[in-house]
Design a protein around this motif. Structure first.
Motif, PDB file in Angstrom:
ATOM      1  N   VAL A  17      59.836  43.586  41.221  1.00  0.00           N
ATOM      2  CA  VAL A  17      58.401  43.852  41.264  1.00  0.00           C
ATOM      3  C   VAL A  17      57.781  43.717  39.882  1.00  0.00           C
ATOM      4  CG1 VAL A  17      58.569  45.362  43.288  1.00  0.00           C
ATOM      5  CG2 VAL A  17      58.641  46.368  41.025  1.00  0.00           C
ATOM      6  N   ALA A  18      56.609  43.106  39.879  1.00  0.00           N
ATOM      7  CA  ALA A  18      55.796  43.033  38.664  1.00  0.00           C
ATOM      8  C   ALA A  18      54.553  43.905  38.845  1.00  0.00           C
ATOM      9  CB  ALA A  18      55.414  41.587  38.368  1.00  0.00           C
ATOM     10  N   LEU A  19      54.630  44.778  39.856  1.00  0.00           N
ATOM     11  CA  LEU A  19      53.602  45.769  40.155  1.00  0.00           C
ATOM     12  C   LEU A  19      52.296  45.154  40.666  1.00  0.00           C
ATOM     13  CD1 LEU A  19      54.347  48.115  37.137  1.00  0.00           C
ATOM     14  CD2 LEU A  19      55.217  48.293  39.477  1.00  0.00           C
ATOM     15  N   GLN A  20      52.376  43.949  41.222  1.00  0.00           N
ATOM     16  CA  GLN A  20      51.227  43.306  41.840  1.00  0.00           C
ATOM     17  C   GLN A  20      51.126  43.761  43.300  1.00  0.00           C
ATOM     18  OE1 GLN A  20      49.121  41.340  39.967  1.00  0.00           O
ATOM     19  NE2 GLN A  20      50.443  42.127  38.345  1.00  0.00           N
ATOM     20  N   ALA A  21      50.029  43.450  43.935  1.00  0.00           N
ATOM     21  CA  ALA A  21      49.791  43.883  45.312  1.00  0.00           C
ATOM     22  C   ALA A  21      50.912  43.431  46.247  1.00  0.00           C
ATOM     23  CB  ALA A  21      48.445  43.347  45.800  1.00  0.00           C
ATOM     24  N   ASP A  22      51.346  42.182  46.125  1.00  0.00           N
ATOM     25  CA  ASP A  22      52.415  41.658  46.978  1.00  0.00           C
ATOM     26  C   ASP A  22      53.695  42.485  46.825  1.00  0.00           C
ATOM     27  OD1 ASP A  22      51.044  39.396  45.185  1.00  0.00           O
ATOM     28  OD2 ASP A  22      51.003  38.783  47.301  1.00  0.00           O
ATOM     29  N   ASP A  23      53.978  42.860  45.583  1.00  0.00           N
ATOM     30  CA  ASP A  23      55.195  43.617  45.294  1.00  0.00           C
ATOM     31  C   ASP A  23      55.162  45.003  45.933  1.00  0.00           C
ATOM     32  OD1 ASP A  23      55.947  41.448  43.641  1.00  0.00           O
ATOM     33  OD2 ASP A  23      54.942  42.355  41.922  1.00  0.00           O
ATOM     34  N   ILE A  24      54.007  45.624  45.918  1.00  0.00           N
ATOM     35  CA  ILE A  24      53.876  46.958  46.513  1.00  0.00           C
ATOM     36  C   ILE A  24      54.104  46.873  48.022  1.00  0.00           C
ATOM     37  CG2 ILE A  24      52.369  48.957  46.810  1.00  0.00           C
ATOM     38  CD1 ILE A  24      53.350  48.292  43.849  1.00  0.00           C
ATOM     39  N   VAL A  25      53.626  45.804  48.643  1.00  0.00           N
ATOM     40  CA  VAL A  25      53.884  45.576  50.069  1.00  0.00           C
ATOM     41  C   VAL A  25      55.392  45.469  50.306  1.00  0.00           C
ATOM     42  CG1 VAL A  25      53.645  43.894  51.944  1.00  0.00           C
ATOM     43  CG2 VAL A  25      51.645  44.544  50.586  1.00  0.00           C
ATOM     44  N   LEU A  26      56.077  44.706  49.467  1.00  0.00           N
ATOM     45  CA  LEU A  26      57.530  44.559  49.613  1.00  0.00           C
ATOM     46  C   LEU A  26      58.267  45.874  49.429  1.00  0.00           C
ATOM     47  CD1 LEU A  26      58.370  41.200  47.840  1.00  0.00           C
ATOM     48  CD2 LEU A  26      58.522  41.731  50.273  1.00  0.00           C
ATOM     49  N   VAL A  27      57.843  46.664  48.459  1.00  0.00           N
ATOM     50  CA  VAL A  27      58.484  47.972  48.249  1.00  0.00           C
ATOM     51  C   VAL A  27      58.331  48.811  49.510  1.00  0.00           C
ATOM     52  CG1 VAL A  27      58.326  50.167  46.984  1.00  0.00           C
ATOM     53  CG2 VAL A  27      58.265  47.989  45.737  1.00  0.00           C
ATOM     54  N   ASP A  28      57.138  48.841  50.072  1.00  0.00           N
ATOM     55  CA  ASP A  28      56.906  49.624  51.283  1.00  0.00           C
ATOM     56  C   ASP A  28      57.777  49.124  52.435  1.00  0.00           C
ATOM     57  OD1 ASP A  28      55.098  51.735  52.582  1.00  0.00           O
ATOM     58  OD2 ASP A  28      54.902  50.015  53.947  1.00  0.00           O
ATOM     59  N   MET A  29      57.822  47.830  52.645  1.00  0.00           N
ATOM     60  CA  MET A  29      58.629  47.258  53.729  1.00  0.00           C
ATOM     61  C   MET A  29      60.115  47.553  53.522  1.00  0.00           C
ATOM     62  SD  MET A  29      57.005  43.507  54.218  1.00  0.00           S
ATOM     63  CE  MET A  29      55.562  43.234  55.219  1.00  0.00           C
ATOM     64  N   ALA A 152      56.339  34.531  51.884  1.00  0.00           N
ATOM     65  CA  ALA A 152      56.017  33.133  51.582  1.00  0.00           C
ATOM     66  C   ALA A 152      54.882  32.595  52.439  1.00  0.00           C
ATOM     67  CB  ALA A 152      57.259  32.257  51.743  1.00  0.00           C
ATOM     68  N   GLU A 153      54.861  32.941  53.712  1.00  0.00           N
ATOM     69  CA  GLU A 153      53.851  32.409  54.631  1.00  0.00           C
ATOM     70  C   GLU A 153      52.575  33.244  54.681  1.00  0.00           C
ATOM     71  OE1 GLU A 153      56.085  32.199  58.242  1.00  0.00           O
ATOM     72  OE2 GLU A 153      57.078  30.332  57.656  1.00  0.00           O
ATOM     73  N   TRP A 154      52.573  34.384  54.034  1.00  0.00           N
ATOM     74  CA  TRP A 154      51.396  35.246  54.053  1.00  0.00           C
ATOM     75  C   TRP A 154      50.288  34.640  53.199  1.00  0.00           C
ATOM     76  CZ3 TRP A 154      51.728  41.200  54.261  1.00  0.00           C
ATOM     77  CH2 TRP A 154      52.684  41.597  55.201  1.00  0.00           C
ATOM     78  N   ILE A 155      49.058  35.021  53.545  1.00  0.00           N
ATOM     79  CA  ILE A 155      47.925  34.689  52.691  1.00  0.00           C
ATOM     80  C   ILE A 155      47.439  35.995  52.056  1.00  0.00           C
ATOM     81  CG2 ILE A 155      47.281  32.620  53.982  1.00  0.00           C
ATOM     82  CD1 ILE A 155      45.023  34.323  55.268  1.00  0.00           C
ATOM     83  N   GLU A 156      46.612  35.870  51.048  1.00  0.00           N
ATOM     84  CA  GLU A 156      46.167  37.047  50.303  1.00  0.00           C
ATOM     85  C   GLU A 156      45.517  38.104  51.197  1.00  0.00           C
ATOM     86  OE1 GLU A 156      43.675  38.185  46.276  1.00  0.00           O
ATOM     87  OE2 GLU A 156      43.552  36.142  47.052  1.00  0.00           O
ATOM     88  N   ASP A 157      44.721  37.669  52.167  1.00  0.00           N
ATOM     89  CA  ASP A 157      44.069  38.633  53.062  1.00  0.00           C
ATOM     90  C   ASP A 157      45.084  39.482  53.826  1.00  0.00           C
ATOM     91  OD1 ASP A 157      41.566  37.814  52.265  1.00  0.00           O
ATOM     92  OD2 ASP A 157      41.201  36.561  54.040  1.00  0.00           O
ATOM     93  N   GLU A 158      46.203  38.891  54.210  1.00  0.00           N
ATOM     94  CA  GLU A 158      47.239  39.643  54.929  1.00  0.00           C
ATOM     95  C   GLU A 158      47.861  40.706  54.031  1.00  0.00           C
ATOM     96  OE1 GLU A 158      49.291  36.853  58.190  1.00  0.00           O
ATOM     97  OE2 GLU A 158      49.203  35.928  56.181  1.00  0.00           O
ATOM     98  N   VAL A 159      48.033  40.374  52.771  1.00  0.00           N
ATOM     99  CA  VAL A 159      48.567  41.353  51.812  1.00  0.00           C
ATOM    100  C   VAL A 159      47.628  42.542  51.726  1.00  0.00           C
ATOM    101  CG1 VAL A 159      49.114  41.761  49.376  1.00  0.00           C
ATOM    102  CG2 VAL A 159      49.836  39.636  50.474  1.00  0.00           C
ATOM    103  N   TRP A 160      46.334  42.277  51.547  1.00  0.00           N
ATOM    104  CA  TRP A 160      45.371  43.364  51.400  1.00  0.00           C
ATOM    105  C   TRP A 160      45.180  44.136  52.699  1.00  0.00           C
ATOM    106  CZ3 TRP A 160      44.598  45.382  46.964  1.00  0.00           C
ATOM    107  CH2 TRP A 160      44.787  44.613  45.818  1.00  0.00           C
ATOM    108  N   ASP A 161      45.282  43.464  53.833  1.00  0.00           N
ATOM    109  CA  ASP A 161      45.224  44.171  55.116  1.00  0.00           C
ATOM    110  C   ASP A 161      46.380  45.152  55.240  1.00  0.00           C
ATOM    111  OD1 ASP A 161      42.927  42.800  55.841  1.00  0.00           O
ATOM    112  OD2 ASP A 161      43.968  41.397  57.188  1.00  0.00           O
ATOM    113  N   TYR A 162      47.588  44.722  54.855  1.00  0.00           N
ATOM    114  CA  TYR A 162      48.762  45.595  54.922  1.00  0.00           C
ATOM    115  C   TYR A 162      48.561  46.797  53.991  1.00  0.00           C
ATOM    116  CZ  TYR A 162      53.639  47.096  55.036  1.00  0.00           C
ATOM    117  OH  TYR A 162      54.794  47.830  55.202  1.00  0.00           O
ATOM    118  N   ILE A 163      48.062  46.543  52.809  1.00  0.00           N
ATOM    119  CA  ILE A 163      47.823  47.626  51.847  1.00  0.00           C
ATOM    120  C   ILE A 163      46.840  48.647  52.411  1.00  0.00           C
ATOM    121  CG2 ILE A 163      46.719  48.125  49.618  1.00  0.00           C
ATOM    122  CD1 ILE A 163      48.094  45.531  48.588  1.00  0.00           C
ATOM    123  N   LYS A 164      45.752  48.166  52.980  1.00  0.00           N
ATOM    124  CA  LYS A 164      44.739  49.064  53.545  1.00  0.00           C
ATOM    125  C   LYS A 164      45.278  49.829  54.751  1.00  0.00           C
ATOM    126  CE  LYS A 164      40.975  46.211  51.908  1.00  0.00           C
ATOM    127  NZ  LYS A 164      40.135  45.063  52.235  1.00  0.00           N
TER     128      LYS A 164
END
Length: 173
Positions: A17-29, A152-164
């Protein structure tokens, strides 16, 4: 991909993790799959305070998370600073590459040498050079270990949707 890989590689897999939004999603998963999953980040010695605060938020939210903070070897860092000053990365491309190698690449290589697989938050939509990444790759640059890019197949909106949807902490910067 993540579920099967964590089960297969057990203690020889880690989430980078580099502490970006995508990384936080991965940590949670990953934490939902295995609360003791290895997670690591590289602290170059120049991270902003907000990064350290996010690390603490992750530790509070995921109490059994195995979060390893990698640091560069102090000797080579001190030598770089003594010769070129603390802001050498701004003075030339050569100095920037040397600084990056010393502070980021070397700690990463040391960690990856202990693993059979690592997980990143890379997505195809992040940059033109990433359009061909696969969810599962052989990382020839790091000894042929397995590199997973589950988003890999996710788009940015999916990342932010998961975060929310999961009320995840994010880096304020």
């Amino acid at each position: 991909v993540l579920f099967r890989s964590i089960g297969r590689f057990k203690s020889r897999i880690a989430v980078s993790v580099a502490l970006q939004a995508d990384d936080i999603v991965l940590v949670d998963m990953a934490y939902r799959i295995d609360p003791h999953v290895q997670v690591f980040t590289v602290d170059t010695g120049r991270l902003p305070q907000e990064s350290h605060e996010l690390i603490e938020q992750l530790r509070e939210r995921y109490p059994s998370l195995n979060l390893d903070i990698l640091m560069p070897d102090p000797g080579p860092v001190q030598q770089l600073i003594n010769i070129n000053g603390p802001n050498l990365m701004y003075t030339s491309i050569e100095n920037r590459l040397q600084c990056c190698s010393t502070r980021k690449v070397n700690p990463l290589q040391r960690k990856l040498a202990t693993l059979d697989s690592w997980v990143t938050g890379l997505r195809r939509d992040q940059w033109a050079t990433r359009t061909n990444i696969r969810k599962l790759e052989v990382d020839h640059d790091h000894g042929g270990i397995v590199k997973l890019n589950p988003l890999a197949e996710w788009i940015e909106d999916e990342v932010w949707d998961y975060i929310k949807e999961n009320d995840l902490p994010v880096h304020p910067l």
